[in-house]
Design a protein around this motif. Sequence first.
Motif, PDB file in Angstrom:
ATOM      1  N   MET B 533       0.801  -1.133   0.027  1.00  0.00           N
ATOM      2  CA  MET B 533      -0.092  -0.073   0.111  1.00  0.00           C
ATOM      3  C   MET B 533       0.913   1.217   0.185  1.00  0.00           C
ATOM      4  O   MET B 533       0.431   2.367  -0.642  1.00  0.00           O
ATOM      5  N   TRP B 534       1.991   1.165   0.741  1.00  0.00           N
ATOM      6  CA  TRP B 534       2.957   2.511   0.741  1.00  0.00           C
ATOM      7  C   TRP B 534       3.518   2.566  -0.742  1.00  0.00           C
ATOM      8  O   TRP B 534       3.649   3.776  -1.132  1.00  0.00           O
ATOM      9  N   GLN B 535       3.901   1.355  -1.183  1.00  0.00           N
ATOM     10  CA  GLN B 535       4.392   1.338  -2.504  1.00  0.00           C
ATOM     11  C   GLN B 535       3.586   2.175  -3.540  1.00  0.00           C
ATOM     12  O   GLN B 535       3.606   3.034  -4.410  1.00  0.00           O
ATOM     13  N   PHE B 536       2.155   1.581  -3.387  1.00  0.00           N
ATOM     14  CA  PHE B 536       1.090   2.384  -4.316  1.00  0.00           C
ATOM     15  C   PHE B 536       0.952   3.678  -3.971  1.00  0.00           C
ATOM     16  O   PHE B 536       0.941   4.505  -5.092  1.00  0.00           O
ATOM     17  N   ALA B 537       0.794   4.251  -2.761  1.00  0.00           N
ATOM     18  CA  ALA B 537       0.728   5.579  -2.367  1.00  0.00           C
ATOM     19  C   ALA B 537       1.902   6.404  -3.099  1.00  0.00           C
ATOM     20  O   ALA B 537       1.563   7.584  -3.487  1.00  0.00           O
ATOM     21  N   GLU B 538       2.881   6.090  -2.978  1.00  0.00           N
ATOM     22  CA  GLU B 538       4.332   6.711  -3.231  1.00  0.00           C
ATOM     23  C   GLU B 538       4.185   6.754  -5.000  1.00  0.00           C
ATOM     24  O   GLU B 538       4.623   7.855  -5.306  1.00  0.00           O
TER      25      GLU B 538
END
Lengths: 229, 841
Positions: B533-538
Amino acid sequence: MRIGVVTFPGSLDDGDAARAVRLAGAEAVRLWHADPDLHGVDAVVLPGGFSYGDYLRCGAIARFSAAMESIIDAAKGGLPVLGICNGFQILCEAHLLPGALTRNQHLHFRNRDQWLKVESTSTAWTGTFTDGQEILIPVKNGEGCYVADQRTLDELEAEGRVVARYIRGNPNGSQRDIAAITNERGNVVGIMPHPEHAVEALTGPSLDGLGLFASVLAHLAGKSAAVPA
Amino acid sequence: MTQTVKETAVASPDTVDRAGSTPEELQPFAELGLLEDEYQRIRDILDRRPTQSELAMYSIMWSEHCSYKSSKVHLKQFSEKAPKNERLLAGIGENAGVIQISDELAVTFKVESHNHPSFVEPYQGAATGVGGIVRDILAMGARPIAVMDPLRFGDAEHPDTKRVLPGVVAGVGGYGNCLGLPNIGGEVVFDPCYQGNPLVNALSIGVLPVDRLQKKEATGAGNIVVLLGAKTGRDGIGGVSVLASATFDDGSEQRRPSVQVGDPFMEKLLIESCLELYDAGLVVGIQDLGGAGLTCALTETAAAATAGMRVWLERVPLREPSMDPHEILASESQERMLLIVAPEKLDEVLKIADKWGVLATAIGEVTDGDRLVITWNDHTVVDVPPGSLVDDGPVYNRPMREPADLILLRADRAETLPRPVGPDALRETVLRMIASPNLCDKTWVTEQYDRYVLGNTVLAQPEDAGVLRIDEQTGLGVALSVDGNGRYARLDPYNGAKLALAEAYRNVAVAGGKPISVTNCLNFGSPEDPTVMWQFAEAVRGLADGCQELGIAVSGGNVSFYNQTGAAAIHPTPVVGVLGLIDDVATRVPIGFTPSAHPEGDLVFLLGETRNELSGSEWAWVTHGHLGGEPPRVDLGREKSLAEVLAEAARVGHLTAAHDLSDGGLIQTLVESSLRRGVGVKIELPEEFTAGSMPFVYLFSESAGRVVVAVPRGHETAFTALCDEHGLPWAAIGTTEAAGDAVEITGQFSIPLDELREAHTGTLPRLFGGAASFPGPSEAAAVAAGASEAPAASGDPVVVVGDDSAPDSEAPAEEGLPAATADSTQAEPSSEDGIAAPAAE
């Protein structure tokens, strides 16, 4: 001159064929598969595509369309007919040309710019080429492997009815590198590569494809001066 | 799960009345992928338990795939940060973004994923992926005019890649070729992270007169709802809702029959009939059927118009008469469109459909009020507010956490790896790199696609961008490129997304296009994993910021989550498509060096700056199996000035060739430009890159913002002045050698083009079979002899998908598309019954 381009359900290169006809200086007349009326055209192009989906043998259904019934009769009477790719397949299914087009030997659809050698300039569609002329036009098919029995092949060779052969590589495994053939009278030609895709410097590998369309116009002009087909 | 529902089915369907009288009946909401509180919310909305059909509908529409429940909070940045764009006629939330390109014309384009189905059944998964995106384009009122296909596979040497890749490529070709759409570009990338999750993304572009733009609103009470196209079968039922939340495990073999099967011939007829209907002004609203089938199309068209709708489900033409109402509603049978038409126009609509041999059936009507009421043989099986399915789905702000290993990974820089030094080592590295799977020639793939059909393809692969002529009179056209780099994004998702954007933007500029719009396909692992999810948001933040810096906007796209097998997610892989405008396609610039008019060749310039940037590079991966460090620096201001210089230089005719630098660095670009038309090149290394390992750095660094151009003599002064004007660094690095037949780096090596070609083109045929060509005429006799024995298999199917009637109909499902303000668009997994694929043209 008015040249008809037939649209079957699943025809794809009909627009391109019509464009090529226009660029060669003729009027393109769109013909509909379900309409037996040929609207008085001087010649007919059967374009590439997947007529009726080609879920059966390629061209097997198109051959029975209303337009084809009229075209078969007219071709027997000398009307110039050019079948390109799927159109070639339809002409074979209609028995206007001998042999058949089968799955490419390598089993892949293949699209590439292909060199051909013109071997007959005495057809309605190749008169403006020179014998042995090498031309570059795109080939794109999954079932372009020309096959016929040995006797038919020998006859085609003997009668000068092999119109063009693949050179510098055979893209689909066609017997004797055959890319295009004609009927005995020379008015019906089937060609697997796509001359309509080699008519503009911007979009094609050459302008060589225009020669087929220019040839039929020259042929028709000559005929109207009372030369038999 | 479908089975679970079936087991609870009774002789008569579960009706609204029955639901009201049996509030306590247990329902399989968890098996359908709904959480307890989501189920409760449905009960609250309806003030009773849902019927079986309603439960199926909510579970589909509230799935990740359709609702964007995990991505929505992030995707809204695409709108919030978007610069004002007067060209945008339709944007995010529509089936595809529509961009005006002249007073009369507009184009629409979008990229979508069809990853999971393509892993299970490569041919049909890829084929229906093309079919789905093409229907999105069609639904906007456009004639589809081309496709592109960004593809990612596992290790090139892995046995399963030999199963997946040939099938996917044949599927993309089989469907697109049969639709008569030229394939003008894409990507073929190999990385072990995609072994269990290949990425099959498909992009389509269409063109329309601005006044033919179509809407999806079901407006006008009394208007008729018409289902156009294929019959409805049991394909893909439940796939969207359940399998969108599933990962692959050993059971996927059993799912094979449930992947939808495409019928491109039907789609071709659907395209022609829809265009004729548009031109005759017979359509009030239209929506394609893809993922979530009728459920999605009915609820979205009604919700968009805040109207009600009444549907008689038994009127839907079925392939299998035994289908239950919820199966009809969930079916993902392919090649269908939903039309809203005025009652007095119905006859004309049916006539046009008949002309093309396409089935058209009136199945309902638009009503006043706000209820979607569906009956099946006089039983009311659905009575819901349509907006509650489309707009009131759950929204999650999921937890996010930077991956724990990222600090260490980024500290492990490729710049510290041992480098080849000296002419022999460099020469050997060049030959090895250009033959590596990601950098080698892709003709084996692209030859299976028709690039010529429609006669407007000005540039296609392996060019940097596909270029299409739109207007034959004026030469107005578009350039399109689609790019991504999962390794960069793994190292830094924020900058990785920007780098993908920069590359696509640069590729469009290189071909002579002015970038005007962006689409994206965001391929990620499970959103339930905080690090994913962090990768996606970034990545979303990076793409949105990047667009803002470049002054262009995202007009649409798609999110694909759950790309993982077990705990192992793919690299975060944002794939970005950029659309550019070319006033006259005759000014387009190809990548290949051309024979020069001057005996000493054209001048070769390198634009941009080369830094010591090897982390995440193809060289680090191929020669060291290394992935670590920080990806190349991205400077979007530089990309912008580069694009401005290239556009102007193309317009005034300063350039005979231009080629972007990306994977593989400068040497890869030089080799590709030389091999394209067989024109060699001689390069002088700049002074600062001559010592030690610096020649290697110059040739293999992947610094962004660089382009090689060839400038005919006489133009160099004006061209360099143009660069200076834009503050763009340039260096004259050599000359093309019209008479030469080698790529030469002075003082290092000279490799004949034949040797380069052999290395570059041999890889894919070796891996995936098939000689590059049949023997020449001298060996024709052998060919003929072989041919006479070969089976004359005209019409044989390429693929026949097996038992389609298996009850456990689970298609691995899929994604949705970025809908920043509303969740009203969806992707297109798809379906169709077992018709053999067309084999030939």
